[in-house]
Design an enzyme around this catalytic site. Structure first.
Site, mmCIF file in Angstrom:
data_model
loop_
_atom_site.group_PDB
_atom_site.id
_atom_site.type_symbol
_atom_site.label_atom_id
_atom_site.label_comp_id
_atom_site.label_asym_id
_atom_site.label_seq_id
_atom_site.Cartn_x
_atom_site.Cartn_y
_atom_site.Cartn_z
ATOM 1 N N CYS A 12 0.873 -1.182 0.000
ATOM 2 C CA CYS A 12 0.000 0.000 0.000
ATOM 3 C C CYS A 12 0.910 1.231 0.000
ATOM 4 O O CYS A 12 2.078 1.137 -0.391
ATOM 5 C CB CYS A 12 -0.969 -0.029 1.187
ATOM 6 S SG CYS A 12 -0.182 -0.052 2.810
ATOM 7 N N ASN A 15 2.329 1.389 4.353
ATOM 8 C CA ASN A 15 2.626 0.095 4.993
ATOM 9 C C ASN A 15 2.329 0.118 6.499
ATOM 10 O O ASN A 15 2.999 -0.545 7.286
ATOM 11 C CB ASN A 15 4.079 -0.348 4.738
ATOM 12 C CG ASN A 15 4.372 -1.794 5.105
ATOM 13 O OD1 ASN A 15 5.513 -2.127 5.463
ATOM 14 N ND2 ASN A 15 3.412 -2.664 5.052
ATOM 15 N N CYS A 17 -1.392 0.683 7.390
ATOM 16 C CA CYS A 17 -2.844 0.429 7.529
ATOM 17 C C CYS A 17 -3.290 -0.803 6.748
ATOM 18 O O CYS A 17 -3.615 -1.840 7.332
ATOM 19 C CB CYS A 17 -3.657 1.642 7.074
ATOM 20 S SG CYS A 17 -3.365 3.122 8.071
ATOM 21 N N ARG A 18 -3.320 -0.694 5.404
ATOM 22 C CA ARG A 18 -3.938 -1.757 4.599
ATOM 23 C C ARG A 18 -3.054 -2.978 4.397
ATOM 24 O O ARG A 18 -3.505 -4.115 4.644
ATOM 25 C CB ARG A 18 -4.347 -1.188 3.232
ATOM 26 C CG ARG A 18 -5.479 -0.196 3.304
ATOM 27 C CD ARG A 18 -5.623 0.578 2.010
ATOM 28 N NE ARG A 18 -4.511 1.496 1.814
ATOM 29 C CZ ARG A 18 -4.307 2.250 0.744
ATOM 30 N NH1 ARG A 18 -5.148 2.163 -0.274
ATOM 31 N NH2 ARG A 18 -3.288 3.069 0.668
ATOM 32 N N SER A 19 -1.817 -2.773 3.930
ATOM 33 C CA SER A 19 -1.007 -3.963 3.620
ATOM 34 C C SER A 19 -0.639 -4.772 4.871
ATOM 35 O O SER A 19 -0.554 -6.002 4.777
ATOM 36 C CB SER A 19 0.224 -3.616 2.769
ATOM 37 O OG SER A 19 1.050 -2.672 3.389
ATOM 38 N N ASP A 125 -8.150 3.814 1.089
ATOM 39 C CA ASP A 125 -7.200 4.270 2.110
ATOM 40 C C ASP A 125 -7.984 4.730 3.348
ATOM 41 O O ASP A 125 -8.747 5.696 3.271
ATOM 42 C CB ASP A 125 -6.395 5.431 1.512
ATOM 43 C CG ASP A 125 -5.337 5.966 2.455
ATOM 44 O OD1 ASP A 125 -5.360 5.603 3.646
ATOM 45 O OD2 ASP A 125 -4.497 6.754 1.997
HETATM 46 P P1 4NP Z 1 -1.740 2.774 4.093
HETATM 47 O O1 4NP Z 1 -2.423 4.107 4.678
HETATM 48 O O2 4NP Z 1 -1.191 3.157 2.733
HETATM 49 O O3 4NP Z 1 -2.863 1.815 3.991
HETATM 50 O O4 4NP Z 1 -0.661 2.371 5.071
HETATM 51 C C1 4NP Z 1 -1.773 5.320 4.821
HETATM 52 C C2 4NP Z 1 -0.889 5.513 5.869
HETATM 53 C C3 4NP Z 1 -0.284 6.747 6.030
HETATM 54 C C4 4NP Z 1 -0.563 7.777 5.163
HETATM 55 C C5 4NP Z 1 -1.450 7.575 4.105
HETATM 56 C C6 4NP Z 1 -2.055 6.349 3.936
HETATM 57 N N1 4NP Z 1 0.031 9.058 5.349
HETATM 58 O O5 4NP Z 1 -0.352 10.003 4.647
HETATM 59 O O6 4NP Z 1 0.933 9.171 6.208
#
Ligand code: 4NP
Length: 161
Positions: A12, A15, A17-19, A125
């Site tokens: 993602c 790294n 939240c989703r992955s 997201d």
């Molecule tokens: P992820 O979510 O891609 O599922 O880990 C996010 C985590 C952090 C951020 C954006 C999306 N950020 O903007 O810091």
């Protein structure tokens, strides 16, 4: 018999939240299927903003509700060598997919695709939203990883499973 270990990387943006949820859900299913020796699982982000951090507390708590502990995972950034190490590089959304393609070496052997390719959907997201977004992510990654596991099992030799 030569055992080819299948190596799967979920990707993602951050790294955190989703992955990590996809990694946790998939590893849980792999374990239930008794295929831990045959299938290696990891996750990474296209960005390096959260390198070394544990998953977002909301992802940890969502996984915990389903009996899965992802608290030990540590964020890392996708690297060029991942395209040689992993057979499958699985993007959570279309933007991640494009970023992965942009990082890919000219020649590589990995299959890069969307987790929810068969339904042409992104895993949204959840970072700036509420807890319910994490429940939705969990449901999507559980279903997507289940289908991926069936696909990998189908291409494994009958002697391996
Ligand atoms: P992820 O979510 O891609 O599922 O880990 C996010 C985590 C952090 C951020 C954006 C999306 N950020 O903007 O810091």
């Amino acid at each position: 018999m030569v055992l080819l270990q299948r190596r799967v990387l979920f990707v993602c943006l951050g790294n955190i939240c989703r992955s990590p949820l996809a990694e946790g859900a998939f590893r849980h299913q792999v374990k239930q299927a008794g295929l831990e020796e045959q299938i290696y699982v990891d996750s990474a982000g296209t960005a390096n903003w959260h390198r070394g951090k544990n998953p977002d507390i909301r992802s940890i708590q969502t996984a915990k509700k389903h009996g899965i502990d992802i608290s030990h995972q540590e964020a890392r950034q996708l690297g060029e060598d991942d395209f040689e190490k992993f057979h499958y590089i699985i993007a959570m959304d279309a933007t991640n997919f494009s970023s992965i393609q942009a990082k890919a070496p000219y020649l590589h052997t990995a299959t890069v695709r969307l987790l929810l390719e068969d339904v042409q959907k992104d895993v949204p997201d959840p970072y700036y939203g509420g807890n319910e977004g994490f429940d939705e992510v969990y449901d999507l990654v559980r279903d997507g990883t289940y289908n991926l596991l069936q696909e990998i099992r189908e291409e494994m030799e009958p002697t391996e499973i």
